[in-house]
Write a protein that holds these residues in place. Structure first.
Motif, PDB file in Angstrom:
ATOM      1  N   THR A   2       0.856  -1.177   0.000  1.00  0.00           N
ATOM      2  CA  THR A   2       0.000   0.000   0.000  1.00  0.00           C
ATOM      3  C   THR A   2       0.899   1.235   0.000  1.00  0.00           C
ATOM      4  N   PRO A   3       0.382   2.351  -0.473  1.00  0.00           N
ATOM      5  CA  PRO A   3       1.213   3.559  -0.528  1.00  0.00           C
ATOM      6  C   PRO A   3       1.823   3.963   0.817  1.00  0.00           C
ATOM      7  N   ASP A   4       1.158   3.663   1.923  1.00  0.00           N
ATOM      8  CA  ASP A   4       1.709   4.015   3.237  1.00  0.00           C
ATOM      9  C   ASP A   4       2.713   2.976   3.749  1.00  0.00           C
ATOM     10  N   ARG A  50      -2.502  -3.081  -8.521  1.00  0.00           N
ATOM     11  CA  ARG A  50      -1.958  -1.723  -8.551  1.00  0.00           C
ATOM     12  C   ARG A  50      -2.882  -0.828  -7.735  1.00  0.00           C
ATOM     13  N   PRO A  53      -3.251   6.514  -7.728  1.00  0.00           N
ATOM     14  CA  PRO A  53      -2.298   7.486  -7.164  1.00  0.00           C
ATOM     15  C   PRO A  53      -2.695   8.033  -5.787  1.00  0.00           C
ATOM     16  N   ASP A  54      -3.988   8.121  -5.511  1.00  0.00           N
ATOM     17  CA  ASP A  54      -4.410   8.618  -4.195  1.00  0.00           C
ATOM     18  C   ASP A  54      -4.379   7.524  -3.119  1.00  0.00           C
ATOM     19  N   GLY A  55      -4.095   6.278  -3.511  1.00  0.00           N
ATOM     20  CA  GLY A  55      -3.986   5.179  -2.562  1.00  0.00           C
ATOM     21  C   GLY A  55      -5.304   4.655  -2.035  1.00  0.00           C
TER      22      GLY A  55
END
Length: 96
Positions: A2-4, A50, A53-55
Motif C-alpha cells: 500500500t502507498p503508506d 496496482r 495514485p491517491d492510494g
C-alpha cells in the motif's frame, strides 16, 4: 505494498483471493474473495495489483475471468468489476 507501506497485498492466484498482510506483524489481516458477474469461479485468478495514485483504490487483474476488480483500500471491500475484453495480467495506472 500500500502507498503508506503498512500492508502488502498478495495475489493468491490459485486460491482465487488476495491476502492483505500487515508488514509489522507479518499476519494476514484480510482475505478478499472475488465473484465478477458472469465469470465461472475457476476462471477468477487474481494475478496483478496496482493502487490508484491517491492510494484509495486497488485495481486487481482477475486473469481468465477477463475482468478487473476495484477494491476500496480502507474497507478492503470490492466496489465493482470491469470487463477487460481479454485476459488481464499486468496493470498500469497513470497519474491522471
Amino acid at each position: 505494498f500500500t502507498p503508506d507501506g503498512r500492508h502488502v497485498w498478495i495475489a493468491a492466484e490459485i486460491g482465487q483471493t488476495v491476502h492483505v498482510v500487515d508488514v509489522a506483524s507479518r499476519a494476514i489481516v484480510e482475505t478478499i474473495p472475488f465473484a465478477p458477474p458472469g465469470a465461472m469461479a475457476y476462471k477468477v485468478l487474481p494475478c496483478g495489483i496496482r493502487f490508484t495514485p491517491d492510494g484509495k483504490t486497488a485495481v486487481i487483474a482477475l486473469g481468465r475471468a477477463d475482468s478487473i476488480a476495484l477494491v476500496d483500500v480502507a474497507s478492503r471491500k470490492v466496489t465493482g468489476y470491469g470487463k477487460t475484453g481479454g485476459r488481464p495480467w499486468h496493470l498500469a495506472i497513470t497519474a491522471d
